[in-house]
Each structure stands twice: as structure tokens, then as C-alpha cells.
Design a protein around this motif. Structure first.
Motif, PDB file in Angstrom:
ATOM      1  N   VAL A  51       0.853  -1.191   0.000  1.00  0.00           N
ATOM      2  CA  VAL A  51       0.000   0.000   0.000  1.00  0.00           C
ATOM      3  C   VAL A  51       0.895   1.248   0.000  1.00  0.00           C
ATOM      4  N   THR A  52       0.643   2.141  -0.953  1.00  0.00           N
ATOM      5  CA  THR A  52       1.314   3.439  -0.960  1.00  0.00           C
ATOM      6  C   THR A  52       0.314   4.483  -0.474  1.00  0.00           C
ATOM      7  N   LEU A  53       0.661   5.133   0.617  1.00  0.00           N
ATOM      8  CA  LEU A  53      -0.191   6.200   1.152  1.00  0.00           C
ATOM      9  C   LEU A  53       0.193   7.521   0.500  1.00  0.00           C
ATOM     10  N   THR A  54      -0.737   8.461   0.505  1.00  0.00           N
ATOM     11  CA  THR A  54      -0.456   9.811   0.034  1.00  0.00           C
ATOM     12  C   THR A  54      -0.637  10.767   1.200  1.00  0.00           C
ATOM     13  N   LEU A  55       0.460  11.421   1.595  1.00  0.00           N
ATOM     14  CA  LEU A  55       0.402  12.422   2.661  1.00  0.00           C
ATOM     15  C   LEU A  55       0.226  13.790   2.013  1.00  0.00           C
ATOM     16  N   SER A  56      -0.693  14.591   2.547  1.00  0.00           N
ATOM     17  CA  SER A  56      -1.006  15.906   1.981  1.00  0.00           C
ATOM     18  C   SER A  56      -0.789  16.999   3.032  1.00  0.00           C
ATOM     19  N   PRO A  57       0.419  17.547   3.107  1.00  0.00           N
ATOM     20  CA  PRO A  57       0.686  18.590   4.093  1.00  0.00           C
ATOM     21  C   PRO A  57       0.201  19.957   3.617  1.00  0.00           C
ATOM     22  N   SER A  58      -0.177  20.809   4.571  1.00  0.00           N
ATOM     23  CA  SER A  58      -0.553  22.177   4.230  1.00  0.00           C
ATOM     24  C   SER A  58      -0.204  23.103   5.387  1.00  0.00           C
ATOM     25  N   ASP A  59       0.068  24.354   5.038  1.00  0.00           N
ATOM     26  CA  ASP A  59       0.378  25.378   6.027  1.00  0.00           C
ATOM     27  C   ASP A  59      -0.110  26.707   5.476  1.00  0.00           C
ATOM     28  N   GLY A  60      -0.868  27.446   6.273  1.00  0.00           N
ATOM     29  CA  GLY A  60      -1.501  28.665   5.802  1.00  0.00           C
ATOM     30  C   GLY A  60      -0.614  29.889   5.711  1.00  0.00           C
ATOM     31  N   LEU A  61       0.587  29.865   6.285  1.00  0.00           N
ATOM     32  CA  LEU A  61       1.413  31.074   6.265  1.00  0.00           C
ATOM     33  C   LEU A  61       2.783  30.849   5.640  1.00  0.00           C
ATOM     34  N   SER A  62       3.697  30.281   6.392  1.00  0.00           N
ATOM     35  CA  SER A  62       5.076  30.186   5.909  1.00  0.00           C
ATOM     36  C   SER A  62       5.279  29.092   4.874  1.00  0.00           C
ATOM     37  N   GLY A  63       4.386  28.120   4.822  1.00  0.00           N
ATOM     38  CA  GLY A  63       4.513  27.014   3.879  1.00  0.00           C
ATOM     39  C   GLY A  63       5.195  25.817   4.518  1.00  0.00           C
TER      40      GLY A  63
ATOM     41  N   GLN B 265       7.658  14.221   7.344  1.00  0.00           N
ATOM     42  CA  GLN B 265       8.341  12.998   7.757  1.00  0.00           C
ATOM     43  C   GLN B 265       7.319  11.925   8.093  1.00  0.00           C
ATOM     44  N   TYR B 266       7.768  10.678   8.004  1.00  0.00           N
ATOM     45  CA  TYR B 266       6.929   9.552   8.409  1.00  0.00           C
ATOM     46  C   TYR B 266       7.804   8.436   8.952  1.00  0.00           C
ATOM     47  N   ARG B 267       7.162   7.549   9.700  1.00  0.00           N
ATOM     48  CA  ARG B 267       7.827   6.371  10.248  1.00  0.00           C
ATOM     49  C   ARG B 267       6.853   5.209  10.110  1.00  0.00           C
ATOM     50  N   ILE B 268       7.333   4.112   9.555  1.00  0.00           N
ATOM     51  CA  ILE B 268       6.510   2.906   9.426  1.00  0.00           C
ATOM     52  C   ILE B 268       6.904   1.964  10.548  1.00  0.00           C
ATOM     53  N   ASP B 269       5.928   1.606  11.373  1.00  0.00           N
ATOM     54  CA  ASP B 269       6.139   0.782  12.566  1.00  0.00           C
ATOM     55  C   ASP B 269       7.248   1.421  13.407  1.00  0.00           C
ATOM     56  N   ALA B 270       8.269   0.683  13.778  1.00  0.00           N
ATOM     57  CA  ALA B 270       9.349   1.241  14.602  1.00  0.00           C
ATOM     58  C   ALA B 270      10.579   1.544  13.747  1.00  0.00           C
TER      59      ALA B 270
ATOM     60  N   GLY C   5       9.249  12.532   3.048  1.00  0.00           N
ATOM     61  CA  GLY C   5       8.514  12.349   1.800  1.00  0.00           C
ATOM     62  C   GLY C   5       7.021  12.359   2.040  1.00  0.00           C
ATOM     63  N   THR C   6       6.280  12.208   0.961  1.00  0.00           N
ATOM     64  CA  THR C   6       4.817  12.245   1.064  1.00  0.00           C
ATOM     65  C   THR C   6       4.161  11.001   0.470  1.00  0.00           C
ATOM     66  N   ALA C   7       4.937   9.932   0.205  1.00  0.00           N
ATOM     67  CA  ALA C   7       4.368   8.707  -0.374  1.00  0.00           C
ATOM     68  C   ALA C   7       4.971   7.469   0.289  1.00  0.00           C
ATOM     69  N   PRO C   8       4.649   7.237   1.572  1.00  0.00           N
ATOM     70  CA  PRO C   8       5.203   6.055   2.223  1.00  0.00           C
ATOM     71  C   PRO C   8       4.659   4.765   1.605  1.00  0.00           C
ATOM     72  N   LEU C   9       5.558   3.820   1.339  1.00  0.00           N
ATOM     73  CA  LEU C   9       5.188   2.515   0.811  1.00  0.00           C
ATOM     74  C   LEU C   9       5.204   1.533   1.968  1.00  0.00           C
ATOM     75  N   VAL C  10       4.055   0.921   2.236  1.00  0.00           N
ATOM     76  CA  VAL C  10       3.931  -0.048   3.319  1.00  0.00           C
ATOM     77  C   VAL C  10       3.878  -1.429   2.682  1.00  0.00           C
ATOM     78  N   SER C  11       4.778  -2.290   3.113  1.00  0.00           N
ATOM     79  CA  SER C  11       4.804  -3.630   2.532  1.00  0.00           C
ATOM     80  C   SER C  11       5.004  -4.661   3.629  1.00  0.00           C
ATOM     81  N   GLY C  12       4.698  -5.894   3.291  1.00  0.00           N
ATOM     82  CA  GLY C  12       4.849  -6.978   4.249  1.00  0.00           C
ATOM     83  C   GLY C  12       3.543  -7.278   4.950  1.00  0.00           C
ATOM     84  N   GLU C  13       3.315  -8.525   5.121  1.00  0.00           N
ATOM     85  CA  GLU C  13       2.061  -8.979   5.720  1.00  0.00           C
ATOM     86  C   GLU C  13       1.976  -8.555   7.185  1.00  0.00           C
ATOM     87  N   GLY C  14       0.782  -8.185   7.618  1.00  0.00           N
ATOM     88  CA  GLY C  14       0.558  -7.849   9.011  1.00  0.00           C
ATOM     89  C   GLY C  14      -0.098  -6.496   9.214  1.00  0.00           C
ATOM     90  N   HIS C  15      -0.159  -6.102  10.485  1.00  0.00           N
ATOM     91  CA  HIS C  15      -0.710  -4.805  10.886  1.00  0.00           C
ATOM     92  C   HIS C  15       0.457  -3.824  10.985  1.00  0.00           C
TER      93      HIS C  15
END
Length: 173
Positions: free
Chosen positions: A105-117, A122-127, A133-143
Motif C-alpha cells: 500500500v502506498t499512502l499519500t500524505l497531503s501537508p498544508s500550512d496557511g502562512l510560511s509554507g 516525515q513519516y515512520r513505518i512501525d518502529a 517524503g509524502t508517499a510512504p510505501l507499506v509492505s509486508g504482511e501484518g498490521h
């Protein structure tokens, strides 16, 4: 008649920030302004400028005003320099993952900021390690838990949010 002094010229007043902005030119907190005053003829009344002032609010051109008087009763009001202040952290949305997926599964992160931009997301998958980035790829069976947050150009950091991704690649038997 002697010893009569006439001063019809208003004094000068200007305000400058007491600290420098970050490398992107933004502040993430109220800014203290120090006043400088002068009067070439009668001098500043009470011999001093106004006390330092602190900005209120946020925006791309925030300033404060101050007033000074000279000994002849002439008064001047001036504005400090304009500064860019962003007090609000950015926010990051995320695409909805399926309840269960039978593939990566590839997620799409959509950041926004009303002033400075937005400066970064950043993201972290599990530990795992923190990644940018804004497109974390989650792979491997499980939660899996994907945590994500953004930082704006003023340096405000969003509180991390998270989403669950469930992957089941094993066919039933």
C-alpha cells in the motif's frame, strides 16, 4: 528677549526586532521590538524612548507602533519593521488505506500550512527509521502503523498522527 527656544520638528522613532528570524526569514513566536528615538533640537522628553514592545498575532507583515515626545511637546508615532510570524503548526492529511489489502500500500500524505509554507514531511513505518517524503510505501504482511508529521518554514512542528495499514498476502486454504 533671550533664551527662547522654538522646536516645531517632530522627533524620530523606529523599531527593530531584538532577534533575527530563522534562515527562511520567519519567526515562530512573538517578536520583541526595541525602539530608537532621536530629536535634534529640544531632545526626547524624559530622555528615553518607549519600552520594548512585543508583537501580537501572526502574518507576513506584523509590526507594532510606538510614540515618543520631545521636550517642546511635539509627538511622533512610528511603526516597527515588519516581520513574518507563523505561530501555527502545519497539518497533514493522509489518503484512506483499505480495510485490508492483498498487496503493498502506498499512502499519500497531503501537508498544508496557511502562512510560511511546508518545509518538510516525515513519516515512520512501525518502529522503523524516520523518512522524509509524502508517499510512504507499506509492505509486508501484518498490521502496520504509519506515523507522520510536517514542519513549516517557521519551524513549527505538527504533532504526529498515525494510520493503520493491514496487509494479508496469504491466500486462504
Amino acid at each position: 528677549v533671550s533664551d527662547i527656544n522654538i522646536d516645531r520638528t517632530i522627533p524620530q522613532i523606529s523599531g527593530l526586532a531584538t532577534t533575527a528570524p530563522n534562515g527562511a526569514g520567519w519567526y515562530k513566536a512573538p517578536v520583541e521590538m526595541a525602539w530608537t528615538c532621536s530629536d535634534a533640537l529640544s531632545g526626547i522628553a524624559s530622555g528615553a524612548c518607549p519600552a520594548n514592545s512585543t508583537t501580537v498575532g501572526e502574518g507576513e507583515a506584523v509590526s507594532v507602533s510606538g510614540t515618543v515626545s520631545d521636550r517642546a511637546g511635539n509627538a511622533a508615532t512610528g511603526s516597527s519593521e515588519s516581520v513574518k510570524i507563523d505561530l501555527t503548526a502545519p497539518s497533514t492529511g493522509v489518503s484512506s488505506p483499505p480495510t485490508w489489502s492483498k498487496e503493498d500500500v502506498t499512502l499519500t500524505l497531503s501537508p498544508s500550512d496557511g502562512l510560511s509554507g511546508v518545509a518538510s514531511t516525515q513519516y515512520r513505518i512501525d518502529a522503523g527509521p524516520t523518512q522524509t517524503g509524502t508517499a510512504p510505501l507499506v509492505s509486508g504482511e501484518g498490521h502496520h502503523t504509519v506515523s507522520f508529521w510536517s514542519t513549516d518554514k517557521a519551524g513549527n512542528v505538527e504533532s504526529p498522527a498515525s494510520v493503520q495499514v493491514r496487509i494479508d498476502v496469504t491466500a486462504p486454504s
